[in-house]
Design an enzyme around this catalytic site. Structure first.
Site, PDB file in Angstrom:
ATOM      1  N   SER A 199       0.872  -1.179   0.000  1.00  0.00           N
ATOM      2  CA  SER A 199       0.000   0.000   0.000  1.00  0.00           C
ATOM      3  C   SER A 199       0.903   1.221   0.000  1.00  0.00           C
ATOM      4  O   SER A 199       2.029   1.162   0.506  1.00  0.00           O
ATOM      5  CB  SER A 199      -0.837  -0.015   1.277  1.00  0.00           C
ATOM      6  OG  SER A 199      -1.375   1.278   1.520  1.00  0.00           O
ATOM      7  N   TYR A 244      -0.854  -0.708  10.107  1.00  0.00           N
ATOM      8  CA  TYR A 244      -1.060  -1.373   8.810  1.00  0.00           C
ATOM      9  C   TYR A 244       0.221  -1.251   7.969  1.00  0.00           C
ATOM     10  O   TYR A 244       0.671  -2.218   7.356  1.00  0.00           O
ATOM     11  CB  TYR A 244      -2.236  -0.680   8.109  1.00  0.00           C
ATOM     12  CG  TYR A 244      -2.588  -1.221   6.755  1.00  0.00           C
ATOM     13  CD1 TYR A 244      -3.271  -2.427   6.629  1.00  0.00           C
ATOM     14  CD2 TYR A 244      -2.280  -0.520   5.586  1.00  0.00           C
ATOM     15  CE1 TYR A 244      -3.626  -2.920   5.381  1.00  0.00           C
ATOM     16  CE2 TYR A 244      -2.628  -1.001   4.338  1.00  0.00           C
ATOM     17  CZ  TYR A 244      -3.305  -2.198   4.239  1.00  0.00           C
ATOM     18  OH  TYR A 244      -3.663  -2.681   3.000  1.00  0.00           O
TER      19      TYR A 244
END
Ligand code: GFB
Length: 320
Positions: free
Chosen positions: A109, A138
């Site tokens: 990401s 994350y």
């Protein structure tokens, strides 16, 4: 070139936003598609992951499974975002090595980059500065996934690669108004406001952050392109190279949904990283570019949302 024809291809996370787009995209490749049954295979379990890979024997794997969510979900469920994503990455990568998977694509990401990275963000910005606090858990798990692929390539010679998609949206997204990302959450909010004839719509933050949005079927196409044509430890950004402010996005969403009331900004909610647009030159040099523009993509996402009335209803009832 890595040929997918005749191969068994496992899309881990086949029911998620990216995984379902990959399943659509791979349907036109001459390969056998594998999906692990959710009821029996929890990818956070090394035993279950290992036994699925041992039985299914995939030649190629896309690691699209992840615990994901928008800024609020990331910010309020740090343990789940860190633990679940670490376990998924470690279990799938290790099982793939043990069972001689020929090629593996790990999805990261763009939140892996420092909060104040140079813009557009080059891949070389990885680990050059502090992360954005709202999604550092994350991001740390995704960085660990990237490093696993690089380490397994270095030590075991595994052909494992990683791609960094920018903010994705489209059919199959999570339209939950609190847990989802900004595009699906705004579509759901604007839809509810229009249907219920509300006068205003509340948007989180100041509206000033800048984001880059990539339609998920474009992302899936790029992932397949990389799977076939790319083999290197270096990560690759997946994006469009263009950005909008959240306020501009809100305008577009309201136009697509047909909501013409007032937009209110709730500055008590976090903005997150101030700006995030990727340098896509590495991907462009491999002959790939995005095809679906933001307006068209929003229309397609909204059409999907409307075609799934239970989701629309749930979103409406949730905050009613
Ligand atoms: O999409 P989003 O949740 O994630 O939020 P990030 C993007 C921007 O939209 C933030 C604003 O500035 C939000 O404050 N925003 C405005 C809203 N209204 C809303 C709303 O109703 N819902 C949501 N969700 N946002 C994520 C990371 O960061 O990016 C993930 O948290 C992941 O880990 C993802 O990496 C790609 O772009 O800020």
């Amino acid at each position: 070139m890595y040929a997918l024809a005749g191969k068994r291809v496992w899309v881990a996370g086949d029911r998620g936003l990216v995984g379902s787009a990959l399943m659509r995209r791979l349907a036109s490749e001459d390969c056998e598609l594998l999906a692990s049954p959710r009821e029996n295979v929890d990818l956070r379990s090394s035993e279950q992951t290992e036994s699925w890979v041992r039985e299914a024997r995939p030649h190629a794997v896309f690691v699209a499974a992840a615990r994901v969510g928008g800024i609020h979900a990331n910010n309020t469920r740090p343990a789940e975002f860190l633990y679940d994503n670490l376990m998924i990455a470690a279990n799938v990568v290790e099982a793939a090595r043990r069972h001689q998977v020929e090629k593996l694509m790990f999805l990261g990401s763009t939140c892996i980059y420092p909060r104040l990275a140079p813009q557009p963000i080059p891949e070389s910005a990885l680990l050059t500065g502090p992360l954005e606090p709202t999604n550092e858990w994350y991001a740390v798990a995704k960085i660990a996934g990237i490093k696993l692929c690089q380490a397994y390539r270095q030590q075991y010679g595994c052909d494992f690669i990683s791609a960094m998609p920018t903010n994705l949206y489209g059919p199959g997204d999570n339209f939950d108004m609190t847990q989802g990302h900004v595009v699906p959450a705004l579509i759901a909010k604007a839809h509810r406001a229009r249907v219920k004839r509300e006068k205003s719509l509340v948007v989180w933050g100041t509206g000033r952050p800048r984001r880059e949005f990539l339609f998920v079927d474009d992302a899936a196409d790029a992932l397949v392109h990389l799977m076939k044509a790319y083999s290197s430890p270096e990560i690759v950004n997946l994006g469009t190279g263009s950005e909008v402010t959240i306020a501009e996005l809100v305008e577009k969403v309201c136009r697509v949904v047909g909501f013409d009331g007032t937009v209110l900004y709730d500055a008590s909610k976090p903005d997150g990283t101030p700006r995030k647009v990727t340098d896509v030159s590495r991907l462009a040099a491999m002959g790939w570019r995005a095809k679906v523009g933001l307006e068209e993509g929003l229309e397609r996402a909204y059409a999907w949302y409307r075609a799934h009335p239970t989701l629309a209803l749930e979103a409406m009832l949730e905050r009613a």
